[in-house]
Motif scaffolding. Structure first.
Motif, short mmCIF file in Angstrom:
data_model
loop_
_atom_site.label_atom_id
_atom_site.label_comp_id
_atom_site.label_asym_id
_atom_site.label_seq_id
_atom_site.Cartn_x
_atom_site.Cartn_y
_atom_site.Cartn_z
N CYS A 630 -54.61 -126.01 -24.55
CA CYS A 630 -54.09 -126.18 -25.34
C CYS A 630 -54.32 -126.71 -26.81
N ARG A 631 -54.25 -127.83 -26.32
CA ARG A 631 -54.06 -129.15 -27.18
C ARG A 631 -56.19 -128.52 -28.08
N VAL A 632 -56.61 -128.33 -26.98
CA VAL A 632 -57.88 -128.56 -27.47
C VAL A 632 -58.22 -127.05 -28.10
N TYR A 633 -57.69 -126.10 -28.09
CA TYR A 633 -57.74 -125.03 -29.05
C TYR A 633 -56.44 -124.79 -30.23
N GLU A 725 -51.17 -106.88 -19.22
CA GLU A 725 -49.54 -107.38 -19.36
C GLU A 725 -49.91 -109.18 -18.73
N SER A 726 -51.14 -109.51 -18.18
CA SER A 726 -50.81 -110.56 -17.70
C SER A 726 -51.46 -111.64 -19.20
N PHE A 727 -52.61 -111.24 -19.45
CA PHE A 727 -53.02 -111.87 -21.02
C PHE A 727 -51.82 -112.26 -21.44
N TYR A 731 -50.20 -115.50 -22.98
CA TYR A 731 -50.35 -115.90 -24.24
C TYR A 731 -48.93 -116.44 -24.97
N ALA A 732 -47.75 -115.97 -23.70
CA ALA A 732 -46.40 -116.41 -24.10
C ALA A 732 -45.93 -118.15 -23.41
N LYS A 733 -46.75 -118.56 -23.05
CA LYS A 733 -46.96 -119.86 -22.29
C LYS A 733 -47.23 -120.88 -22.92
N GLY A 737 -46.34 -119.21 -28.78
CA GLY A 737 -46.39 -117.98 -27.54
C GLY A 737 -44.73 -118.25 -27.81
N LYS A 738 -44.80 -119.72 -27.07
CA LYS A 738 -43.01 -119.72 -26.75
C LYS A 738 -42.24 -119.88 -28.19
N LYS A 739 -42.36 -120.07 -28.66
CA LYS A 739 -42.17 -120.25 -30.18
C LYS A 739 -41.66 -118.84 -30.69
#
Length: 770
Positions: A630-633, A725-727, A731-733, A737-739
């Motif tokens: 997530c730091r790169v993208y 659902e796994s995707f 994404y929620a992580k 997604g967390k916010k």
């Protein structure tokens, strides 16, 4: 050629833009707390700007007047940039990349199709020759090097086209399809194509004439008016010397070249106004000195209670939402003012051919000529001022000037020191052409498939707003994804002016199951912008440029060519492999994590004027280390399997494109319902398998039925809900997604941001301890 219709359209659009620019500051300046009201305000402006953009893009493509086109282009880029700014504000407010405007569209009486984001035609039109030339060079290098292209994507594409042509010829021969001329009988289509071609030629000719006129008119003005301009400037400056001496008792200091010279004093001012400014400055200086003395005498100390009160007020102000300052509004306002001053009420009855206006060029070049002559005049008048000062008081003025000269020398010395500090160019002795050839031969620079973004078929999500009202996060639709690709990929790469000032997107991740069109979207970005495509997938760079020095050289060469021949897309397929949690034994020899440490450094080096986009595609994002991933993208787009509405449109269009005829015997709705979970890739494979040449011939006697396609699709594995659902869970992580999850469960936007930051800090501390 008359452009009356498009001139009218331009005037109407410009009026609508002017009204919008007047409204926006009124609604955006005041801080707000109501999130629903804020979003509706942002969304309304977003939709209205989108309508203006559609009209302006059409006008820019059609109008042939070169000076009008320059202004329209400036405003068009401004509107594009403003749309991207509003999009960024909506993402930060709602904490999601996908937004739904159903209720606002109803209020504005607009259809969802009017939200579709057009791609400006000038992206390709204005550099068509460059793109064609580059394609020829690429094809020649591939042919000369004897690279086996059978394994590569573009050979397959050309073969498909060849097969389609052969099939069409066979169908015409058998009498199953009408001959080509039969379909091209429409005189209106032929005429439209001719007009379009003619318009392009006229646009190019008018622009060439305009560029030539800029030079010739300036040269004529220099000969005719140059001496008069010089004399007037000298008289003006001498008068300023005398007036300053009379009012202040001393001669003024002459502004330096860096400050702008005498232009600072006389910019759009008469001599009388300059004199008034001198008097006003004197009065202000006296007042300021008196105020400073009073402030020093009366400065009460703040108590602890007062300090607490100010802190609480600041917190309350922070909680209220306020619009970020725009970098594009000034350019749009300037464009609107230019339109009002010059074009709004201009009589153009004389200019039927819509060629350039020589009087406007004269006005522009007269100012340019004046500024050039002013530089020469300033040099002469500085010397004249020195002589005047020496004549009045030699002893006092002479040493002061020596001191100033010394200071300037010191500044120049510093500048020289800064220039010497530069990054090393590892390929300083190589030409861009040789590096380009090497990258093609190594398979790092590949040919993009000719795929338009409009070929990415799908439908809108019509229940997005309803689901969010009951706290259910909907999966994005295929057209939602298409819009994001346009906003984050195509627009910034296509326009240098937009890329430089808009919220900068350096990297993009497309995550989704196999067959949803991730690769197609990468190729579409390149096709729509004429971008080069570099393939830095772990499987593609395996064994190439070995060792640390080799890897450094490869990345240097890729990004040097990407910068020189921008726009460019750097594609990393199966990008989760670069960030593996644990590398499988079978892949260890390929060193899939070679780029992991280098990608963050590369992103830091990318500047707003570098039109380079790093695009990663992944079908297994769960295998990657989430934090470094997530730091790169910067932007993560979840590409879903198609919903019912998208499947319905997909079945219809793909069947028709492959020669199928839709009749009442074929229940497309039934097909769409039964194939829940199947992707675009599945549908394409099934349609091609069913619609053989023999089956296409028999359509007249035996129409197509849904059963034929359903039988063929039963052998394929769909994307099950568990995988989807796994995707969703993955994404929620992610940071956004967390916010979003915290905001939905009752946490405020700010709390979500704070908690996200705290978790990141804890994770970093835990890693350090380990």
């Amino acid at each position: 050629m008359s452009n009356t219709k498009y001139n009218k359209m331009w005037h109407q659009t410009q009026e609508a833009l002017g009204a919008l620019l007047d409204k926006e500051p009124q609604k955006m300046v005041e801080p707000q707390r109501n999130q629903v009201f804020i979003f509706q305000t942002l969304a309304t402006f977003y939709i209205k700007y989108m309508q203006i953009f559609r009209n302006l893009e059409n006008v820019y493509d059609q109008i042939v007047h070169p000076q009008k086109r320059i202004l329209i282009r400036k405003v068009l880029d401004g509107v594009m940039g403003r749309i991207l700014e509003l999009k960024n504000e909506m993402v930060e407010l709602e904490l999601t990349e996908f937004h739904y405007f159903d209720d606002i569209l109803q209020d504005l009486k607009l259809a969802p199709q009017q939200l579709d984001i057009p791609i400006p035609k000038y992206f390709l039109k204005e550099k068509l020759e460059v793109i064609k030339g580059r394609e020829k060079i690429l094809a020649q290098i591939l042919a000369d090097s004897g690279i086996d292209t059978s394994e590569m994507v573009w050979r397959r594409f050309h073969q498909c086209k060849k097969t389609e042509k052969l099939r069409e010829e066979e169908m015409i021969f058998l009498g199953m399809n009408p001959p080509p001329l039969f379909n091209e009988v429409s005189a209106t289509v032929i005429q439209a194509e001719k007009v379009d071609h003619l318009r392009n030629e006229v646009q190019m000719k008018h622009e060439e004439d305009y560029r030539e006129a800029l030079v010739t008119i300036k040269n004529d003005l220099k000969l005719i008016e140059g001496l008069d301009i010089k004399e007037n400037l000298q008289d003006q400056i001498r008068h300023w010397f005398i007036e300053c001496r009379n009012l202040t008792g001393t001669f003024p200091d002459y502004p330096d070249i860096e400050e702008g010279g005498s232009a600072i004093i006389f910019s759009n001012k008469t001599i009388q106004q300059v004199i008034e400014d001198i008097i006003a400055n004197q009065e202000e200086e006296e007042k300021n000195e008196k105020k400073k003395k009073k402030k020093k005498e009366k400065q009460p100390k703040k108590t602890k209670r007062q300090k607490k009160g100010t802190k609480e007020k600041n917190k309350e102000e922070d909680e209220k939402w306020k619009m970020s300052p725009s970098l594009f509004l000034p350019a749009m306002k300037e464009g609107c003012n230019t339109y009002k001053e010059i074009w709004m009420n201009k009589d153009e009855s004389w200019n039927f051919s819509q060629d350039f206006d020589p009087e406007l060029i004269k006005e522009e070049k007269r100012k340019e000529l004046e500024s050039e002559i002013r530089v020469q005049v300033d040099e002469l008048m500085r010397q004249e001022l020195k002589n005047l000062k020496l004549a009045v008081d030699r002893e006092r003025e002479h040493p002061a000037k020596v001191g100033k000269k010394k200071k300037k020398k010191g500044k120049k010395g510093k500048k020289k020191e800064k220039k010497t500090k530069k990054d090393k160019d590892l390929t300083a002795d190589r030409t861009i052409e040789s590096l380009y050839k090497e990258l093609v031969e190594e398979g790092l620079l590949i040919q993009a498939l000719k795929v338009n973004l409009s070929d990415y078929i799908g439908e809108y999500s019509y229940l997005g707003t309803t689901l969010r009202q009951v706290s259910i996060e909907p999966m994005p639709s295929l057209l939602d994804v298409r819009q994001l690709i346009t906003l984050y990929g195509i627009w910034p790469l296509g326009s240098a002016a937009v890329h430089e000032k808009a919220p900068l997107v350096k990297s993009l991740l497309l995550a989704g199951p196999s067959g949803v069109g991730k690769k197609m979207l990468v190729h579409a970005i390149c096709t729509e912008t004429g971008a080069n495509l570099f393939n830095l997938s772990s499987s593609n760079i395996a064994g190439k440029y070995p060792g640390k020095n080799g890897l450094q050289m490869m990345l240097h060469a890729v990004f040097k060519v990407a910068r020189q021949l921008q726009p460019s897309v750097v594609w990393i397929e199966d990008t989760e492999k670069t960030f593996y949690k644990k590398v499988p034994n079978t892949e260890k020899t390929n060193e899939p994590k070679r780029l992991k440490r280098h990608l963050p450094q590369i992103l830091k080096l990318l500047k707003p004027d570098d039109r380079i986009l790093i695009v990663g595609t992944t079908r297994r994002p769960f295998d990657a280390e989430l934090q470094s991933f997530c730091r790169v993208y910067q932007k993560i787009i979840l590409v879903p399997r198609p919903d019912y509405a998208s499947r319905y449109v997909l079945w219809k269009q793909i069947i028709e494109r492959n020669g199928g005829v839709l009749t009442s015997a074929l229940n497309v709705s039934c097909l769409a319902k039964v194939t829940d979970g199947f992707t675009q890739g599945h549908i394409v494979k099934v349609v091609k398998a069913v619609l053989t040449d023999q089956r296409l011939r028999r359509q007249i006697h035996k129409p197509l039925t849904a059963v034929e396609f359903i039988t063929a699709i039963t052998s394929m594995d769909p994307v099950y809900k568990e995988e989807e659902e796994s995707f969703k869970n993955w994404y929620a992580k992610t940071p956004l997604g967390k916010k979003r999850a915290l905001a939905i469960t009752g946490g405020s936007t700010e709390k979500a941001k704070d908690k996200g930051k705290r978790k990141e800090k804890k994770e970093k501390k835990a890693k350090k301890k380990k």
